[in-house]
Write an enzyme that holds these catalytic residues in place. Structure first.
Site, PDB file in Angstrom:
ATOM      1  CD  GLU A 181      53.925  39.413 -21.942  1.00  7.12           C
ATOM      2  OE1 GLU A 181      52.632  39.288 -21.553  1.00  7.12           O
ATOM      3  OE2 GLU A 181      54.267  38.208 -22.830  1.00  7.12           O
ATOM      4  CG  ASP A 239      49.398  25.511 -24.378  1.00  8.00           C
ATOM      5  OD1 ASP A 239      50.143  26.327 -24.033  1.00  8.00           O
ATOM      6  OD2 ASP A 239      48.964  24.813 -25.510  1.00  8.00           O
ATOM      7  NE  ARG A 267      52.069  28.313 -28.266  1.00  8.94           N
ATOM      8  CZ  ARG A 267      51.727  27.918 -27.228  1.00  8.94           C
ATOM      9  NH1 ARG A 267      52.059  26.537 -26.842  1.00  8.94           N
ATOM     10  NH2 ARG A 267      50.986  28.555 -26.413  1.00  8.94           N
ATOM     11  NE  ARG A 271      51.605  38.274 -24.017  1.00  8.66           N
ATOM     12  CZ  ARG A 271      51.378  37.016 -24.218  1.00  8.66           C
ATOM     13  NH1 ARG A 271      50.662  36.412 -24.936  1.00  8.66           N
ATOM     14  NH2 ARG A 271      52.131  36.208 -23.397  1.00  8.66           N
ATOM     15  NE  ARG A 325      39.671  28.615 -35.878  1.00 11.45           N
ATOM     16  CZ  ARG A 325      39.879  29.480 -34.694  1.00 11.45           C
ATOM     17  NH1 ARG A 325      39.870  30.469 -34.751  1.00 11.45           N
ATOM     18  NH2 ARG A 325      40.573  28.975 -33.763  1.00 11.45           N
TER      19      ARG A 325
HETATM   20  N1  UDP Z   1      53.154  35.157 -32.655  1.00 15.44           N
HETATM   21  C1  UDP Z   1      53.152  36.239 -33.661  1.00 15.44           C
HETATM   22  N2  UDP Z   1      52.766  37.151 -33.551  1.00 15.44           N
HETATM   23  C2  UDP Z   1      51.522  37.307 -32.836  1.00 15.44           C
HETATM   24  C3  UDP Z   1      51.225  36.208 -31.993  1.00 15.44           C
HETATM   25  C4  UDP Z   1      51.947  35.292 -31.755  1.00 15.44           C
HETATM   26  O1  UDP Z   1      54.388  36.144 -34.300  1.00 15.44           O
HETATM   27  O2  UDP Z   1      50.639  38.285 -32.647  1.00 15.44           O
HETATM   28  C5  UDP Z   1      54.102  33.941 -32.667  1.00 15.44           C
HETATM   29  C6  UDP Z   1      55.235  34.422 -31.546  1.00 15.44           C
HETATM   30  O3  UDP Z   1      56.517  33.651 -32.264  1.00 15.44           O
HETATM   31  C7  UDP Z   1      54.603  33.630 -30.317  1.00 15.44           C
HETATM   32  C8  UDP Z   1      53.911  32.272 -31.102  1.00 15.44           C
HETATM   33  O4  UDP Z   1      53.432  32.878 -32.415  1.00 15.44           O
HETATM   34  O5  UDP Z   1      55.850  33.036 -29.600  1.00 15.44           O
HETATM   35  C9  UDP Z   1      52.996  31.590 -30.227  1.00 15.44           C
HETATM   36  O6  UDP Z   1      52.084  32.343 -29.912  1.00 15.44           O
HETATM   37  P1  UDP Z   1      51.350  32.183 -28.659  1.00 15.44           P
HETATM   38  O7  UDP Z   1      50.063  33.139 -28.447  1.00 15.44           O
HETATM   39  O8  UDP Z   1      50.793  30.790 -28.521  1.00 15.44           O
HETATM   40  O9  UDP Z   1      52.129  32.527 -27.405  1.00 15.44           O
HETATM   41  P2  UDP Z   1      52.049  32.494 -25.863  1.00 15.44           P
HETATM   42  O10 UDP Z   1      50.850  33.294 -25.561  1.00 15.44           O
HETATM   43  O11 UDP Z   1      52.166  31.294 -25.134  1.00 15.44           O
HETATM   44  O12 UDP Z   1      52.998  33.639 -25.531  1.00 15.44           O
END
Ligand code: UDP
Length: 390
Positions: free
Chosen positions: A309, A359, A182, A288, A186
């Site tokens: 969260e 999404d 996901r 987060r 870059r």
């Molecule tokens: N992820 C991570 N560190 C981060 C952000 C994301 O390890 O700082 C991993 C984590 O396993 C997460 C996945 O990447 O579930 C997908 O992140 P995304 O931001 O798409 O998650 P969402 O916002 O849908 O919870």
């Protein structure tokens, strides 16, 4: 769950269970084609988990069930949502705190240079990361292998390992590689979280967007209404957007979900300077902090609302957020799908109905496609319009 025989009269009403994006979009498409729809939802609001509401204390528009940022690569889906709400420009940028320092996500040239204390240009950074990557992994079989293959152990351990362990409650090597896919990687200073060309926030929130989608004379909405079979009396078809196992009263067991808990707090001014600050370290219990006012940079508020969260396994009665889909869940999912396929005049759509990490744009596209097929087939549809086991 049992239900009466379907009403095959032409244009008999359709029952849509769930007033989130899937249910609303599906109902709208059918209503516009002349099918009356009754949309029910157990909650007191429409919008499902993308529900937004103003915090009465601060006036900030809050994403009640966690951050939702609309983004898509599909021009048709963008045209669809912008029919129903004015979208304001919003580019999602995420920061992460790891071992006492703040970095930008997704991993980009700035993250790499800052993390390694270097001044690499794009091709140099790419060559450097190739020396960090584990190239013995040719086809990553899980999240950890995907990370080791593409960013190497240092970045994996600093940014992904602890966060993922907290978010999913298991070791990253137990998770599918698709979860990490996901996030882009870059070798430029572009720090937009998403690659998609269309991105924005509905000016009045997602609940207003969903209400606008549902505002059609052929759609009736009943909130605070839990499904009971009598509601399907006289219905031509049921579209079920709730949990797949919930339809069967969990007869075969419960599909695993992660649920989230939010610890709300308010402050004066600007608390963290961005909408989402991730906490990568395993010893910080939350994943987060979301500061909601940054999702609406066109608004001004003296005070601010934040959500800390926390992620944990969903227990009965908790709101399901993320489908887990590990080996055990896959096996159970298979059994529920087989059972669902024996049903007539019931279709399962959306994140919960098909038990997939979706999404918003995909949810909308799939709901429209399901409606189109239902209409093309004169008012019938198989239990699954997509394959939930894929
Ligand atoms: N992820 C991570 N560190 C981060 C952000 C994301 O390890 O700082 C991993 C984590 O396993 C997460 C996945 O990447 O579930 C997908 O992140 P995304 O931001 O798409 O998650 P969402 O916002 O849908 O919870």
């Amino acid at each position: 769950m049992t239900r009466p025989a379907p009403n095959t009269a032409p244009n008999a009403p359709v029952l849509v269970v769930g007033a989130g994006l899937s249910g609303a979009v599906l109902a709208r498409e059918l209503a516009e084609a002349g099918w009356p729809c009754h949309v029910i939802d157990a909650r007191p609001h429409v919008g499902g988990n993308c529900h937004t509401a103003r915090d009465p204390e601060t006036g900030v528009m809050v994403h009640t069930y966690g951050p939702h940022i609309f983004h898509t690569g599909d021009a048709a889906t963008w045209a669809y949502v912008t029919r129903f709400a004015r979208f304001r420009r919003y580019t999602h940028r995420v920061k992460t705190t790891s071992r006492g320092a703040v970095y930008g996500l997704p991993i980009n040239l700035h993250t790499i240079n800052q993390f390694y204390g270097k001044t690499l240009r794009p091709t140099e950074a790419e060559a450097f990361l190739a020396t960090q990557a584990d190239t013995s992994i040719t086809a990553p079989r899980n999240f950890e292998e995907q990370a080791l293959r593409f960013v190497g152990r240092d970045l994996y351990e600093a940014f992904f390992k602890g966060y993922t362990q907290k978010q999913w409650g298991c070791a990253p090597r137990e998770l599918p590689a698709a979860i990490l896919q996901r996030l882009p990687l870059r070798f430029t200073y572009d720090d937009s979280y998403f690659n998609h060309p269309y991105q924005g926030m509905p000016e009045d929130g997602y609940t207003a967007l969903t209400q606008a989608i549902l505002a059609h004379p052929a759609i009736r909405v009943s909130l605070n209404t839990t499904y009971t079979p009598d509601l399907a009396d006289g219905a031509r078809h049921i579209f079920w957007t709730g949990a797949l196992d919930g339809y069967f009263d969990y007869a075969l067991g419960r599909l695993g979900y992660r649920t989230l808990e939010f610890e709300r707090f308010t402050a004066t001014g600007d608390y963290q300077g961005c909408a989402v600050m991730n906490y990568a370290d395993a010893d910080i219990p939350y994943t987060r902090i979301t500061e909601h006012k940054h999702f609406a940079p066109w608004e001004r508020h003296a005070k601010t609302t934040c959500y800390r969260e926390y992620s944990r396994a969903a227990a009965p009665g908790d709101i399901p957020f993320y489908p887990i889909r590990l080996v055990a869940e896959q096996a159970l999912l298979k059994r529920y799908v087989a059972r669902a396929k024996t049903l007539e005049n019931v279709s399962f759509i959306g994140r919960l109905g098909t038990y997939r990490y979706l999404d918003m744009d995909v949810t909308i596209r799939e709901a429209r496609a399901a409606a189109a097929q239902f209409l093309a087939q004169g008012g019938t549809l198989a239990p699954f319009h997509i394959n939930p086991l894929a």
